[in-house]
Write an enzyme that holds these catalytic residues in place. Structure first.
Site, PDB file in Angstrom:
ATOM      1  CE1 TYR A  33       0.974  -0.173   4.471  1.00  0.00           C
ATOM      2  CE2 TYR A  33      -0.147   1.934   4.385  1.00  0.00           C
ATOM      3  CZ  TYR A  33       0.670   1.051   5.044  1.00  0.00           C
ATOM      4  OH  TYR A  33       1.191   1.372   6.269  1.00  0.00           O
ATOM      5  NE  ARG A  52       6.867   4.132   0.706  1.00  0.00           N
ATOM      6  CZ  ARG A  52       6.557   4.935   1.729  1.00  0.00           C
ATOM      7  NH1 ARG A  52       7.461   5.215   2.638  1.00  0.00           N
ATOM      8  NH2 ARG A  52       5.359   5.449   1.834  1.00  0.00           N
ATOM      9  NE  ARG A 101      -6.400 -19.519   4.328  1.00  0.00           N
ATOM     10  CZ  ARG A 101      -5.604 -20.385   4.951  1.00  0.00           C
ATOM     11  NH1 ARG A 101      -5.735 -21.690   4.748  1.00  0.00           N
ATOM     12  NH2 ARG A 101      -4.683 -19.956   5.789  1.00  0.00           N
ATOM     13  CE  LYS A 149       3.054   3.232   3.293  1.00  0.00           C
ATOM     14  NZ  LYS A 149       3.144   3.263   4.743  1.00  0.00           N
ATOM     15  CD  GLU A 181       9.440   1.788  10.835  1.00  0.00           C
ATOM     16  OE1 GLU A 181       9.419   2.755  10.045  1.00  0.00           O
ATOM     17  OE2 GLU A 181       9.362   0.615  10.445  1.00  0.00           O
TER      18      GLU A 181
HETATM   19  N1  PDD Z   1       2.585   5.111   7.424  1.00  0.00           N
HETATM   20  N2  PDD Z   1       7.206   3.924   9.181  1.00  0.00           N
HETATM   21  C1  PDD Z   1       6.061   3.233   9.159  1.00  0.00           C
HETATM   22  C2  PDD Z   1       6.013   1.921   9.864  1.00  0.00           C
HETATM   23  C3  PDD Z   1       4.931   3.748   8.504  1.00  0.00           C
HETATM   24  O1  PDD Z   1       3.793   3.033   8.481  1.00  0.00           O
HETATM   25  C4  PDD Z   1       5.011   5.011   7.884  1.00  0.00           C
HETATM   26  C5  PDD Z   1       3.858   5.619   7.137  1.00  0.00           C
HETATM   27  C6  PDD Z   1       6.230   5.710   7.927  1.00  0.00           C
HETATM   28  C7  PDD Z   1       6.415   7.048   7.264  1.00  0.00           C
HETATM   29  O2  PDD Z   1       6.493   6.921   5.861  1.00  0.00           O
HETATM   30  P1  PDD Z   1       5.981   8.097   4.910  1.00  0.00           P
HETATM   31  O3  PDD Z   1       6.712   9.320   5.322  1.00  0.00           O
HETATM   32  O4  PDD Z   1       6.360   7.630   3.560  1.00  0.00           O
HETATM   33  O5  PDD Z   1       4.499   8.219   5.107  1.00  0.00           O
HETATM   34  C8  PDD Z   1       7.313   5.130   8.574  1.00  0.00           C
HETATM   35  C9  PDD Z   1       1.448   5.558   6.668  1.00  0.00           C
HETATM   36  C10 PDD Z   1       1.263   7.032   6.682  1.00  0.00           C
HETATM   37  C11 PDD Z   1       0.226   4.776   7.084  1.00  0.00           C
HETATM   38  O6  PDD Z   1       0.381   3.591   7.291  1.00  0.00           O
HETATM   39  O7  PDD Z   1      -0.874   5.333   7.160  1.00  0.00           O
END
Ligand code: PDD
Length: 281
Positions: A33, A52, A101, A149, A181
């Site tokens: 996503y 990304r 599945r 992601k 993080e």
């Molecule tokens: N999340 N680290 C994690 C684990 C994240 O889920 C996110 C962003 C970030 C920051 O990445 P970026 O600057 O590219 O948004 C770092 C998004 C916003 C979400 O899951 O809604």
């Protein structure tokens, strides 16, 4: 108000938008996503999010059948159809539906599922940007490819529930004694010499698009960024702590594990970085 959402080439009222129960995103979290911010009805750093997404797809062998311009047009049409002024656009791409599945990947010819929808919310004038947030630390129980992601977000959901149960707003995740993080953001601490410390890029964290822009902007404005690991204790004792993401941009953190950071108010480096980020939009 019912939103218009995008599903596999169609723009539909949200109640009419359907994905199969056999979709691999639903059954296996076999999906990636992106969340792209929207300010003044304009996409923020779309090129970064697209790059990304392409990388995430490459790492998992997912097919992204639409190019950068095509995807930008879908985002822009959703902004228009939903009269979105400020907020974000969520995109999810799954390995599709193979009709049952089955752990094994379906044939490469299986069409992927692509869904996008808008989320209206305050980004520029969000109260947390001026008040700051409180965080608590908790173990990072996620898998080892956090650079991709994926939609496997149960661990971050549990971390946020843990934070809420303790009266905090969010959680910082800790692995081998160091903060990786936040549950959905990148983390930073400011040392006494005004150096900003943030964890280096690796498979342990998501390579934030906001982080990338901030590192560049900070350097242009004479703020030194040091990329190294840091501990919860360093965070608790830091002069300033802040987070970044596409949904927050830069938010100050005013308490870590119940310990007040600085004087409990957003600090000058945090405010400077938020200001220069907003100016760039
Ligand atoms: N999340 N680290 C994690 C684990 C994240 O889920 C996110 C962003 C970030 C920051 O990445 P970026 O600057 O590219 O948004 C770092 C998004 C916003 C979400 O899951 O809604």
């Amino acid at each position: 108000m019912s939103r218009t959402v995008y599903v596999n080439g169609e723009y539909l009222p949200e109640a009419a938008a359907k994905v199969s129960v056999f979709d691999r995103g639903f059954l296996f979290a076999d999906a990636v996503y992106e969340v792209t911010a929207v300010v003044n009805s304009k996409l923020v750093d779309f090129a970064g999010h697209y790059a990304r997404l392409v990388r995430s797809c490459g790492e998992l062998g997912l097919t992204l059948a639409v190019d950068e311009n095509g995807l930008r047009e879908i985002h822009q049409r959703l902004i228009v159809e939903n009269a979105l002024q400020e907020g974000g656009i969520y995109l999810q791409l799954t390995r599709g539906n193979s009709g049952d599945r089955d752990f094994h990947f379906p044939p490469a010819s299986t069409p992927p599922t692509l869904v996008l929808f808008t989320q209206a919310r305050a980004v520029v004038d969000h109260p947390a940007a001026s008040k700051g947030i409180r965080v608590v630390t908790c173990p990072d129980i996620r898998w080892q490819r956090r650079d991709i992601k994926t939609v496997q977000l149960l661990a971050p959901c549990l971390a946020k529930a843990f934070a809420e149960a303790q009266g905090a707003d969010d959680a910082f995740l800790v692995e081998n004694g160091y903060i990786t993080e936040g549950s959905s953001c990148n983390c930073y601490i400011v040392q006494d010499d005004n150096t900003v410390v943030t964890r280096p890029l690796s498979n342990s964290i998501l390579h934030g698009i906001t982080r990338k822009a901030l590192v560049k902007l900070a350097e242009e404005h004479g703020v030194t960024i040091e990329e190294r690991l840091f501990t919860p204790e360093e965070a608790r004792n830091a002069r300033e702590v802040f987070i970044s993401s596409a949904t927050t941009f830069v938010w100050p953190v005013i308490a870590v594990d119940g310990q007040t950071i600085g004087d409990g108010k957003p600090g000058p480096i945090t405010q400077l970085l938020r200001r220069i980020y907003l100016q760039m939009l």
